[in-house]
Design an enzyme around this catalytic site. Structure first.
Site, PDB file in Angstrom:
ATOM      1  N   CYS A   1       0.749  -1.333  -0.122  1.00 38.41           N
ATOM      2  CA  CYS A   1      -0.060  -0.018   0.057  1.00 38.41           C
ATOM      3  C   CYS A   1       0.979   1.096  -0.003  1.00 38.41           C
ATOM      4  O   CYS A   1       2.070   1.331   0.179  1.00 38.41           O
ATOM      5  CB  CYS A   1      -0.755   0.015   1.106  1.00 38.41           C
ATOM      6  SG  CYS A   1      -1.897  -1.283   1.322  1.00 38.41           S
TER       7      CYS A   1
ATOM      8  N   ASP B   1      24.579  34.162 -12.353  1.00 37.76           N
ATOM      9  CA  ASP B   1      23.905  34.619 -13.032  1.00 37.76           C
ATOM     10  C   ASP B   1      23.343  35.935 -12.763  1.00 37.76           C
ATOM     11  O   ASP B   1      23.002  36.115 -11.579  1.00 37.76           O
ATOM     12  CB  ASP B   1      22.427  33.730 -13.114  1.00 37.76           C
ATOM     13  CG  ASP B   1      21.222  33.951 -13.978  1.00 37.76           C
ATOM     14  OD1 ASP B   1      21.284  33.416 -15.077  1.00 37.76           O
ATOM     15  OD2 ASP B   1      20.513  34.686 -13.662  1.00 37.76           O
TER      16      ASP B   1
END
Length: 490
Positions: A23, A450
């Site tokens: 399960c 960046d």
């Protein structure tokens, strides 16, 4: 498991030996006695233990484990390639060859760490794909077998019966709803619609905005409107081209992505689903990531404003290489213009259209696939503009990708990938890190080179000088890629 905590669905399964089933952790059934339970990292390991999937909680109808992106070891790299269909296309020897190990060693490692060997793991993945098609589409059962990667209908029937204790027809009948699937008019292609679950929270809108801001005309398009933004594109898959439209849907508690696609070959469905899940980072453990980043007061307001921010991935690793090379040191708009010009000149025509294409608006037409490395190596110098050194770097990378001396795929480790990229002329740390972030989904890359990211850091009151930001960002490990997304957003 005792708390039925849905956050852990897909991260492991629970096997109950007294009932013979496995399960998801949040299964609503009565909690079994601890002595009757074993825990498994993969459904394949539960299958190997002789357990079948629970019909009540459907443990494979959940997002996949985030472990395979977080981890960078042999088992994780193998799982990424298995999900992409490498075993179906190249067999276990091909998988081992891509990873750089013998078949025997690979099988030994996967069995020890994941409880199942590569064949069993691939078989479990095929069964999950088949269940997705049986319960979510009206594709003929024979077509489902081959679309999921099975080599024969007999093998398909035996596997479904063993895993789910149902025939394929009974498994389909147990589903409450289906989605029509039909041959695509005049092209021999197949159109299909699927609902792909995401682990909450999921900020699909920010992810769609990131992708559409960088969309290449003719290859990609924004879809929908402000109330339901979506993203569509043409892409190249192992057996032919495809076009796909992705629209976030569901609820905050159970987010999902509606995936509408047209494929030239139904055998490419499993790789398409795997690549879409990676593109949208649907398996990330967003709750854990947000909790870790929100502990920094500088990031807490951004996390609260956009819970579930994800990493943009890739459906084509080689395409990301050229996006990074062309996009370094230029604006997003300039990179988009250059990539569009390159695609118009060297991209292959594509004739597929999405189901319901007229509803997409003016940007609905897909005319080209992104150029192959061979095409860029042959004609790139006539199309590319800019400094000669940058053009040399782009064409040089294309030549190495085309002749096989450079390989970029999800089976790489970040360390090896970045080392090979940095050895190429014209490739610096930003380019290598960006490719690792997009292709591998590496969670701990902070692109301090960046400019936009540093400007975002400054707006949040953080250091904007690269070394200082890198030092400060150490506290965000191992989620620095996600922290970077918050800085970009700022």
């Amino acid at each position: 498991m005792s708390a039925r905590d849905a956050r852990f669905d897909g991260q492991f399964v629970t096997g109950v030996h007294t009932t013979g089933i496995y399960c998801r952790p949040s299964c609503p059934a009565v909690t079994p006695k601890p002595g009757n339970v074993s825990f498994y990292l993969t459904a394949a390991a539960a299958h190997e233990a002789g357990l079948r999937a629970c019909k009540r909680c459907l443990p494979d109808a959940v997002p996949g484990s985030p472990e395979w992106n977080i981890r960078d070891d042999l088992a994780a790299r193998a799982m990424r390639l298995i999900a992409d269909g490498t075993v179906e296309r190249e067999g276990v020897p091909g998988l081992a060859r891509r990873l750089g190990y013998t078949t025997r060693h690979l099988t030994r490692v996967l069995t020890a760490e994941l409880g199942a060997g590569p064949l069993a793991l691939a078989r479990a993945h095929r069964a999950q794909t088949a269940r997705l098609l049986l319960t979510g589409s009206d594709l003929p059962i024979t077509d489902v077998a081959f679309a999921a990667g099975f080599r024969s209908v007999r093998q398909f029937n035996e596997t479904i019966a063993e895993v789910y204790r149902l025939t394929p027809g009974a498994l389909r009948a147990s589903a409450r709803r289906g989605t029509a699937v039909a041959p695509h008019p005049g092209q021999g292609a197949v159109s299909i619609s699927l609902r792909l679950p995401a682990r909450p929270p999921f900020d699909g809108a920010s992810l769609i905005a990131f992708l559409t801001a960088r969309a290449i005309d003719g290859v990609e398009a924004a879809t929908g409107g402000d109330d339901a933004p979506g993203y569509a594109r043409a892409l190249r898959l192992p057996h032919g081209p495809a076009v796909v439209r992705l629209t976030p849907t569901g609820s905050p508690e159970a987010p999902a992505v509606q995936c509408d696609a047209a494929l030239a070959d139904v055998a490419d469905l499993a790789p398409l689903v795997a690549r879409v899940r990676r593109l949208l980072d649907l398996d990330a453990d967003a709750a854990a990531i947000d909790a870790a980043l929100a502990s920094d007061p500088a990031l807490a307001p951004s996390v609260a404003a956009t819970p579930g921010l994800r990493l943009p991935g890739a459906v084509d690793a080689e395409e990301i290489v050229f996006r990074a090379l062309i996009g370094q040191q230029v604006s997003v708009a300039a990179a988009r213009t250059a990539l569009t010009r390159l695609t118009e000149a060297l991209g292959e025509p594509v004739a597929l259209t999405l189901p319901g294409a007229p509803a997409l608006g003016a940007g609905s037409g897909f005319t080209r696939l992104f150029p192959t490395p061979s095409a860029i190596a042959e004609g790139g110098r006539e199309v590319l503009r800019g400094p000669a050194r940058r053009i040399d770097a782009i064409v040089g990378a294309a030549e190495k990708l085309a002749d096989g001396s450079l390989r970029i795929d999800v089976g790489e480790s970040r360390e090896d990938l970045e080392a090979r990229l940095l050895a190429l002329p014209g490739v610096g740390p930003w380019t290598a890190g960006y490719i690792a972030l997009r292709v591998l989904g590496s969670p701990d890359v902070l692109l301090t080179g960046d400019l936009a990211l540093r400007q975002g850091a400054e707006r949040l009151g953080l250091p904007s000088e690269p070394r200082a930001l890198e030092a400060y960002g150490a506290r965000w490990a191992p989620w620095r890629s996600y922290a970077g997304m918050h800085l970009w957003r700022a």
